[in-house]
Motif scaffolding. Structure first.
Motif, short mmCIF file in Angstrom:
data_model
loop_
_atom_site.label_atom_id
_atom_site.label_comp_id
_atom_site.label_asym_id
_atom_site.label_seq_id
_atom_site.Cartn_x
_atom_site.Cartn_y
_atom_site.Cartn_z
N ARG A 86 0.83 -1.10 -0.03
CA ARG A 86 -0.14 0.06 -0.05
C ARG A 86 0.99 1.39 -0.06
NH1 ARG A 86 -4.46 1.49 4.62
NH2 ARG A 86 -3.29 3.14 4.99
N VAL A 87 0.81 2.26 -1.09
CA VAL A 87 1.58 3.03 -1.20
C VAL A 87 0.89 4.60 -1.12
CG1 VAL A 87 3.23 4.29 -2.90
CG2 VAL A 87 3.11 1.85 -2.79
N SER A 88 1.36 5.34 -0.21
CA SER A 88 0.82 6.74 0.00
C SER A 88 0.90 7.57 -1.20
CB SER A 88 1.35 7.45 1.33
OG SER A 88 1.12 8.68 1.17
N SER A 89 -0.19 8.08 -1.87
CA SER A 89 -0.08 8.98 -3.00
C SER A 89 0.68 10.07 -2.81
CB SER A 89 -1.65 9.41 -3.58
OG SER A 89 -2.19 8.25 -3.83
N ALA A 90 0.42 10.82 -1.53
CA ALA A 90 1.05 12.14 -1.08
C ALA A 90 2.59 11.67 -1.08
CB ALA A 90 0.76 12.61 -0.07
N ILE A 91 3.09 10.85 -0.41
CA ILE A 91 4.51 10.67 -0.31
C ILE A 91 5.16 10.12 -1.84
CG2 ILE A 91 6.46 9.14 0.79
CD1 ILE A 91 4.33 8.89 3.13
N PHE A 92 4.23 9.34 -2.51
CA PHE A 92 4.99 8.79 -3.79
C PHE A 92 4.80 10.11 -4.91
CE2 PHE A 92 4.83 7.27 -8.06
CZ PHE A 92 5.51 5.95 -7.73
N GLN A 93 3.98 11.19 -4.66
CA GLN A 93 4.08 12.24 -5.43
C GLN A 93 5.40 13.16 -5.08
OE1 GLN A 93 0.67 14.56 -6.11
NE2 GLN A 93 1.62 16.04 -7.42
N THR A 94 5.80 13.32 -3.81
CA THR A 94 6.88 14.07 -3.40
C THR A 94 8.06 13.47 -3.84
OG1 THR A 94 5.58 14.71 -1.20
CG2 THR A 94 7.95 15.08 -1.13
N LEU A 95 8.17 12.15 -3.72
CA LEU A 95 9.34 11.36 -4.21
C LEU A 95 9.45 11.72 -5.72
CD1 LEU A 95 9.42 8.40 -2.11
CD2 LEU A 95 10.77 10.34 -1.61
N ALA A 96 8.35 11.47 -6.36
CA ALA A 96 8.54 11.49 -7.87
C ALA A 96 8.71 12.83 -8.38
CB ALA A 96 7.18 11.14 -8.49
N ASP A 97 8.40 13.93 -7.61
CA ASP A 97 8.69 15.13 -8.11
C ASP A 97 10.15 15.66 -7.80
OD1 ASP A 97 5.90 15.87 -8.59
OD2 ASP A 97 5.71 16.91 -6.69
N ARG A 98 10.74 14.99 -6.64
CA ARG A 98 12.09 15.39 -6.37
C ARG A 98 12.82 14.43 -7.64
NH1 ARG A 98 12.51 14.25 0.15
NH2 ARG A 98 11.40 16.30 0.49
N LEU A 99 12.53 13.46 -8.18
CA LEU A 99 13.12 12.67 -9.13
C LEU A 99 12.87 13.22 -10.57
CD1 LEU A 99 12.73 8.99 -7.59
CD2 LEU A 99 14.98 10.44 -7.85
N GLN A 100 11.91 14.26 -10.55
CA GLN A 100 11.44 14.95 -11.78
C GLN A 100 10.76 13.72 -12.54
OE1 GLN A 100 15.20 16.76 -13.28
NE2 GLN A 100 14.97 18.34 -11.93
N LEU A 101 10.00 13.23 -12.17
CA LEU A 101 9.11 12.12 -12.74
C LEU A 101 7.71 12.41 -13.01
CD1 LEU A 101 10.38 9.00 -11.22
CD2 LEU A 101 10.79 9.56 -13.30
N HIS A 102 7.20 12.27 -13.90
CA HIS A 102 5.64 12.72 -14.14
C HIS A 102 4.83 11.77 -13.67
CE1 HIS A 102 6.85 16.41 -16.05
NE2 HIS A 102 7.67 15.81 -16.77
N LEU A 103 3.76 11.87 -12.83
CA LEU A 103 2.97 10.95 -12.41
C LEU A 103 1.85 10.25 -13.49
CD1 LEU A 103 2.01 12.23 -8.89
CD2 LEU A 103 3.60 10.47 -9.57
N SER A 104 1.97 10.84 -14.74
CA SER A 104 1.30 10.21 -15.53
C SER A 104 1.25 8.72 -16.10
CB SER A 104 1.19 10.94 -17.19
OG SER A 104 2.39 11.19 -17.50
N GLY A 105 2.79 8.12 -15.59
CA GLY A 105 2.94 6.86 -16.00
C GLY A 105 2.17 6.09 -14.94
N LEU A 106 1.64 6.58 -13.80
CA LEU A 106 0.68 5.73 -12.99
C LEU A 106 -0.57 5.13 -13.62
CD1 LEU A 106 1.43 7.51 -9.51
CD2 LEU A 106 2.30 5.44 -10.19
N LEU A 107 -0.97 6.12 -14.49
CA LEU A 107 -2.16 5.57 -15.21
C LEU A 107 -1.85 4.20 -16.10
CD1 LEU A 107 -3.53 9.28 -16.17
CD2 LEU A 107 -4.31 7.65 -14.35
N VAL A 108 -0.65 4.65 -16.65
CA VAL A 108 -0.35 3.34 -17.49
C VAL A 108 -0.13 1.95 -16.50
CG1 VAL A 108 1.78 2.30 -18.80
CG2 VAL A 108 1.09 4.67 -18.89
N LEU A 109 0.52 1.94 -15.43
CA LEU A 109 0.68 0.91 -14.47
C LEU A 109 -0.99 0.47 -13.98
CD1 LEU A 109 3.69 2.16 -12.25
CD2 LEU A 109 3.62 0.50 -14.20
N SER A 110 -1.75 1.32 -13.82
CA SER A 110 -3.09 1.06 -13.47
C SER A 110 -3.91 0.48 -14.61
CB SER A 110 -3.79 2.38 -13.11
OG SER A 110 -5.15 2.04 -12.84
#
Length: 169
Positions: A86-110
């Motif tokens: 179980r992954v917190s969306s807020a924490i995941f977004q913070t980490l992704a932002d720091r790594l300069q990753l766009h969260l649109s890829g999560l839709l692909v994983l979904s």
């Protein structure tokens, strides 16, 4: 004619993995039966009776991800930072932002059923076998150390904020 509700319940019983439909179809052929019989068998006897070998699943997940962009693969590996599926969306977004990753890829994983978003929740969930594979991929990823440091830094910052916040007492 396939009963969609039965098909959905069989897929849920098989853990909502992308290969759940294939498993259900295979079990249907195995029992020369219908989905209702398959669901009854899963609920009474269960998959353990088949003594399935899950060693092939990493190859299955790897094939699913090799067709996706490097960014989607990196987001999947980032899921392995979390100790639980179980992954917190807020924490995941913070980490992704720091790594300069766009969260649109999560839709692909979904879309390919590697993550699941429970309705109205602020987290997403990986099937335990998928989570185990994301942790394995993370260990072998070039950005593993960077991701782990970002995770530690996030919790370090939270601890510092908590330490310096005024007491309510």
């Amino acid at each position: 004619l396939i009963d969609l509700d039965l098909a959905r319940r069989v897929a849920e019983r098989l853990g909502n993995l992308p290969l759940a439909v294939s498993c259900a179809a295979g079990l249907t052929l195995l029992f020369k039966s219908n989905l209702e019989s398959v669901l009854n068998w899963l609920n009474t006897v269960g998959l353990d009776a088949l003594r399935l070998d899950y060693a092939h699943l990493p190859r299955f997940f790897a094939r699913m991800l090799e067709e996706r962009s490097p960014a989607v693969n990196t987001l999947f590996e980032l899921c392995g930072v979390f100790a639980l599926p179980r992954v917190s969306s807020a924490i995941f977004q913070t980490l992704a932002d720091r790594l300069q990753l766009h969260l649109s890829g999560l839709l692909v994983l979904s879309d390919i059923s590697l993550i699941n978003w429970p309705e109205g929740k602020d987290y997403f969930v990986l099937h335990p076998l998928v989570h185990e594979y994301s942790a394995l991929r993370l260990r072998n990823a070039p950005r593993s150390l960077e991701m782990r440091r970002g995770f530690s830094q996030y919790y370090g910052e939270l601890a510092a904020i908590w330490r310096h916040s005024p007491n309510d007492s």
